[in-house]
Design a protein around this motif. Structure first.
Motif, PDB file in Angstrom:
ATOM      1  N   ASP A  73       0.856  -1.181   0.000  1.00 12.65           N
ATOM      2  CA  ASP A  73       0.000   0.000   0.000  1.00 12.65           C
ATOM      3  C   ASP A  73       0.896   1.236   0.000  1.00 12.65           C
ATOM      4  OD1 ASP A  73      -1.592   2.225   0.824  1.00 12.65           O
ATOM      5  OD2 ASP A  73      -3.046   0.857   1.713  1.00 12.65           O
ATOM      6  N   ALA A  74       0.783   2.050  -1.053  1.00  9.01           N
ATOM      7  CA  ALA A  74       1.670   3.202  -1.182  1.00  9.01           C
ATOM      8  C   ALA A  74       1.377   4.280  -0.136  1.00  9.01           C
ATOM      9  CB  ALA A  74       1.564   3.800  -2.577  1.00  9.01           C
ATOM     10  N   ALA A  75       0.195   4.274   0.438  1.00  2.00           N
ATOM     11  CA  ALA A  75      -0.154   5.286   1.446  1.00  2.00           C
ATOM     12  C   ALA A  75       0.432   4.955   2.806  1.00  2.00           C
ATOM     13  CB  ALA A  75      -1.669   5.413   1.548  1.00  2.00           C
ATOM     14  N   THR A  76       0.475   3.674   3.148  1.00  5.79           N
ATOM     15  CA  THR A  76       0.881   3.270   4.498  1.00  5.79           C
ATOM     16  C   THR A  76       2.202   2.509   4.535  1.00  5.79           C
ATOM     17  OG1 THR A  76      -0.282   1.144   4.372  1.00  5.79           O
ATOM     18  CG2 THR A  76      -1.548   3.070   5.130  1.00  5.79           C
ATOM     19  N   GLY A  77       2.656   1.971   3.390  1.00  2.94           N
ATOM     20  CA  GLY A  77       3.842   1.130   3.375  1.00  2.94           C
ATOM     21  C   GLY A  77       3.579  -0.282   3.861  1.00  2.94           C
ATOM     22  N   LYS A  78       2.322  -0.631   4.090  1.00  6.43           N
ATOM     23  CA  LYS A  78       1.965  -1.964   4.577  1.00  6.43           C
ATOM     24  C   LYS A  78       1.968  -2.966   3.425  1.00  6.43           C
ATOM     25  CE  LYS A  78      -1.800  -4.559   6.753  1.00  6.43           C
ATOM     26  NZ  LYS A  78      -3.190  -4.503   7.286  1.00  6.43           N
ATOM     27  N   SER A  79       2.569  -4.137   3.646  1.00  4.74           N
ATOM     28  CA  SER A  79       2.525  -5.212   2.669  1.00  4.74           C
ATOM     29  C   SER A  79       1.133  -5.821   2.665  1.00  4.74           C
ATOM     30  CB  SER A  79       3.563  -6.287   2.998  1.00  4.74           C
ATOM     31  OG  SER A  79       4.867  -5.788   2.834  1.00  4.74           O
ATOM     32  N   LEU A  80       0.505  -5.827   1.494  1.00  7.22           N
ATOM     33  CA  LEU A  80      -0.887  -6.280   1.386  1.00  7.22           C
ATOM     34  C   LEU A  80      -0.997  -7.745   0.985  1.00  7.22           C
ATOM     35  CD1 LEU A  80      -2.404  -3.198  -0.483  1.00  7.22           C
ATOM     36  CD2 LEU A  80      -2.443  -3.690   1.979  1.00  7.22           C
ATOM     37  N   ALA A  81      -0.108  -8.194   0.135  1.00  9.31           N
ATOM     38  CA  ALA A  81      -0.208  -9.567  -0.358  1.00  9.31           C
ATOM     39  C   ALA A  81       1.119  -9.960  -0.985  1.00  9.31           C
ATOM     40  CB  ALA A  81      -1.326  -9.690  -1.399  1.00  9.31           C
ATOM     41  N   MET A  82       1.374 -11.267  -1.024  1.00  7.26           N
ATOM     42  CA  MET A  82       2.551 -11.795  -1.709  1.00  7.26           C
ATOM     43  C   MET A  82       2.123 -12.998  -2.526  1.00  7.26           C
ATOM     44  SD  MET A  82       6.159 -13.315  -0.237  1.00  7.26           S
ATOM     45  CE  MET A  82       5.485 -14.930   0.168  1.00  7.26           C
ATOM     46  N   LEU A  83       2.567 -13.065  -3.765  1.00  5.78           N
ATOM     47  CA  LEU A  83       2.285 -14.224  -4.604  1.00  5.78           C
ATOM     48  C   LEU A  83       3.571 -15.005  -4.815  1.00  5.78           C
ATOM     49  CD1 LEU A  83       0.159 -15.767  -6.223  1.00  5.78           C
ATOM     50  CD2 LEU A  83       0.876 -14.487  -8.243  1.00  5.78           C
ATOM     51  N   SER A  84       3.567 -16.233  -4.315  1.00  2.00           N
ATOM     52  CA  SER A  84       4.692 -17.137  -4.484  1.00  2.00           C
ATOM     53  C   SER A  84       4.161 -18.472  -4.970  1.00  2.00           C
ATOM     54  CB  SER A  84       5.439 -17.335  -3.166  1.00  2.00           C
ATOM     55  OG  SER A  84       6.377 -18.387  -3.258  1.00  2.00           O
ATOM     56  N   ASP A  85       4.880 -19.088  -5.898  1.00  2.00           N
ATOM     57  CA  ASP A  85       4.523 -20.426  -6.352  1.00  2.00           C
ATOM     58  C   ASP A  85       5.423 -21.476  -5.706  1.00  2.00           C
ATOM     59  OD1 ASP A  85       2.360 -19.792  -7.912  1.00  2.00           O
ATOM     60  OD2 ASP A  85       3.503 -19.526  -9.749  1.00  2.00           O
ATOM     61  N   GLY A  86       5.948 -21.143  -4.523  1.00  2.00           N
ATOM     62  CA  GLY A  86       6.790 -22.082  -3.802  1.00  2.00           C
ATOM     63  C   GLY A  86       8.258 -21.803  -4.026  1.00  2.00           C
ATOM     64  N   PRO A  87       9.122 -22.528  -3.336  1.00  2.00           N
ATOM     65  CA  PRO A  87      10.558 -22.245  -3.387  1.00  2.00           C
ATOM     66  C   PRO A  87      11.210 -22.537  -4.732  1.00  2.00           C
ATOM     67  CG  PRO A  87      10.140 -24.256  -2.165  1.00  2.00           C
ATOM     68  CD  PRO A  87       8.807 -23.636  -2.413  1.00  2.00           C
ATOM     69  N   GLU A  88      10.561 -23.345  -5.577  1.00  2.00           N
ATOM     70  CA  GLU A  88      11.184 -23.718  -6.848  1.00  2.00           C
ATOM     71  C   GLU A  88      10.813 -22.801  -8.007  1.00  2.00           C
ATOM     72  OE1 GLU A  88      13.391 -26.219  -7.092  1.00  2.00           O
ATOM     73  OE2 GLU A  88      13.195 -26.434  -4.922  1.00  2.00           O
TER      74      GLU A  88
END
Length: 630
Positions: A185-200
């Motif tokens: 969030d550009a207003a607060t600097g809070k991380s909203l979500a992360m997309l990961s398909d795993g370590p590989e």
């Protein structure tokens, strides 16, 4: 009178186009070469007018237009050191302003602007680590840090309305260059979500939707081991992945339309580009009709993922950027109704050249590797120059290559190898160099030489190797670990001693090579030594030319000098030429001079003459780049 091969360099006019993203106009920021430097101009597509950018520009190859189209953002670094600040330069040059005056000098790993307003994001790296900063190009907001980490984080992006930012991060898997997309969030600097398909399987952001208020993000994913486009909504988690039955290999997302309905993607098959359009509404993936050539070129460890790439225009039509080994950049407009591609911007008259042929070669373990080959017409086995690209996570595409045409004009064959470590051939191929730095790459180099000799293209005793950066490194490593394979090496800004270079590298590179080599030099001394060309100077039998920069923070100058001195003491034939600047040369005059130097050296070998006529000299005295690690 200039040599005839100069005509191929003279034909090179436009190097890349990067579209401005403002809502009201259809502008392209054009990177053009001139005799003395790379220059920028702004092409107004609707009016078909071009306006030069007259103000002071830093790294023109990474510059972007502001949303209003009246200024340029670019990274200014002292003498090419890559340590500096992002500045805003009005097109008329009236006043250049630092966007991050309070920050220490930093290396740039991302630069993106919102479509509306004045917001932009900068991905910066210095000794404290990787960080993402929200800035305003009009000075209305003080810079704000949105993210920081000691782990690699690249490619900051901002949404059309400036409300969201995205960064490719590795905090979920530290020390491994397999990114996840983190939205903030550009207003607060809070991380909203992360997309990961795993370590590989890495996930990388490409671009937010062009529609203000639409939070969706176009990404490249690798669930299958190969690149595929994906559209993801970080606010509700909805995700749409392309299905590509029957398509093997990478399908690389390049852009999506301003109405956020279609995605342009490139299928790479043995180096050959074939473009597709993905209709997000219907799920249809349809091939586009276009002439052969390269339609994008990936980059690594800079502000943008592509040096240049085909994209959508403001009118919704596909704007194809096309090159070939013998054809400078041409802009085509695709007519979706007729399926035809019509030229809208063509290079000035250019001399006919020799097109490249894509060939597949089997390495020692059976791995298929791709090779671009050009042979002088009507000539049997000939002297040959083998080019190795930098990176290593880069690639040689079928793009305009005046160096290749110059060699061919002189009756010397040319080939360019996409060794293991190259991108667009899938994750396993891209990462395989990491198992033991240099080993797989040299296996591929030997296989390429054997193939070219067996096919009657190359004279076994007259093959030369050349490359820039990591390609220069591999050239020198090959001379020491495979003595007798090459008649000589021509290495631009190479790495010669990983351990000696480590403390003088910029911080962004230190992080990467700790991961690739298994730790710092103190933690993995054996790996650093085994990977370094300086370890093998006693085994070098052919001549070596090194062209190095005085302010290079990727491959520092001192280690290059130490290698040249060590080879000289071992009785080797070595020439070390210095130039003032950073990791790359950026003018036509310098490129012409370097090509002439290489031609003279190769010709000397073919006449049976030595290259060296004097002792190597240390780099001219320069102060350390600001912010570098001492």
């Amino acid at each position: 009178m200039a040599p005839g091969w100069h005509r191929f360099f003279d034909a090179r006019q436009c190097l890349s186009l990067r579209r401005g993203r403002g809502l009201s106009r259809d502008l392209e920021l054009s990177l053009d070469d001139t005799p003395t430097r790379e220059a920028l101009s702004v092409w107004d597509v609707r009016e078909n007018l071009t306006r030069p950018v007259t103000g002071k520009i830093g790294d023109a190859s990474q510059a972007v237009l502001t949303a209003g189209g009246d200024a340029v953002l670019s990274h200014h670094a002292d003498d090419g050191s890559e340590m500096g600040h992002v500045m805003v330069t009005p097109l008329d040059g009236d006043g250049v302003r630092d966007l991050t005056p309070e920050l220490p000098p930093y290396t740039l790993r991302g630069l993106d602007v919102a479509r509306t307003g004045h917001r932009a994001v900068i991905t910066a790296v210095w000794s404290a680590g990787f960080s993402l900063w929200l800035v305003a190009d009009d000075g209305s907001e003080a810079p704000r840090r949105l993210f920081s980490s000691p782990n690699e984080a690249w490619n900051g992006l901002i949404s059309a309305d400036g409300a969201l930012a995205c960064l490719d991060t590795t905090d979920h898997n530290p020390g491994v260059r397999r990114f996840a997309a983190t939205v903030i969030d550009a207003a607060t600097g809070k991380s909203l979500a992360m997309l990961s398909d795993g370590p590989e399987a890495p996930v990388r952001g490409l671009r937010f939707s062009a529609v203000p208020g639409d939070p969706r993000l176009l990404l490249s994913t690798e669930r299958t081991g190969f690149a595929r486009p994906c559209v993801w909504n970080p606010l509700d988690g909805a995700r749409l992945d392309v299905t590509a039955p029957g398509i093997e290999g990478d399908l690389v997302p390049l852009d999506w339309s301003d109405d956020a309905c279609r995605v342009l993607a490139a299928h790479v098959d043995a180096g050959v580009h074939r473009l597709y359009e993905w209709d997000i509404r219907t799920g249809e993936l349809a091939p586009l009709d276009h002439p052969p050539g390269a339609y994008f070129e990936p980059d690594i460890a800079v502000a943008h993922q592509y040096m240049w790439a085909s994209h959508y225009g403001a009118d919704g039509r596909v704007r194809l950027l096309r090159q070939r080994f013998d054809l400078p950049l041409t802009v085509l407009r695709l007519n979706r109704a007729t399926g035809t591609a019509m030229p809208v911007r063509t290079p000035a008259a250019h001399p006919p050249g020799v097109p490249a042929r894509s060939e597949t070669v089997r390495s020692a373990d059976g791995t298929a590797i791709q090779l671009w080959t050009c042979a002088p017409p009507g000539v049997g086995p000939a002297p040959l120059v083998l080019y190795l690209h930098g990176g290593p996570n880069m690639v040689t595409v079928d793009g305009y290559n005046p160096q290749a045409q110059a060699w061919l004009d002189l009756g010397i064959a040319y080939a360019a190898l996409n060794y293991r470590g190259s991108v667009t051939f899938g994750r396993a191929f891209r990462e395989e160099f990491q198992r033991s730095i240099g080993d797989r790459e040299l296996e591929d180099v030997r296989a390429a030489v054997d193939h070219l000799v067996a096919r009657g293209v190359a004279d076994r005793d007259k093959v030369f190797v050349t490359g820039i950066s990591y390609g220069g490194y591999l050239s020198l490593l090959a001379m020491g670990r495979m003595p007798g394979l090459f008649a000589g090496a021509l290495a631009f800004v190479p790495m010669t001693d990983w351990e000696a270079a480590y403390e003088e590298m910029n911080p962004a590179l230190q992080s990467a090579w700790r991961a690739f080599l298994g730790g710092s030099p103190a933690e993995a001394a054996g790996a650093y030594q085994r990977a370094s060309p300086i370890t093998y100077v006693e085994q070098v039998h052919g001549p070596v030319w090194i062209r190095h920069a005085t302010n290079d923070t990727r491959c520092p100058p001192r280690q290059a000098y130490d290698y040249a001195r060590a080879l000289e003491r071992a009785g080797g034939d070595v020439v070390l030429d210095w130039f003032h600047g950073g990791h790359e040369t950026t003018s036509k005059d310098k490129a012409l001079g370097d090509q002439q130097r290489m031609i003279d050296l190769v010709s000397a070998t073919l006449r049976g003459e030595r290259w060296s006529t004097s002792r190597v000299s240390p780099p001219p005295h320069t102060d350390p780049p600001p912010g570098s690690v001492q």
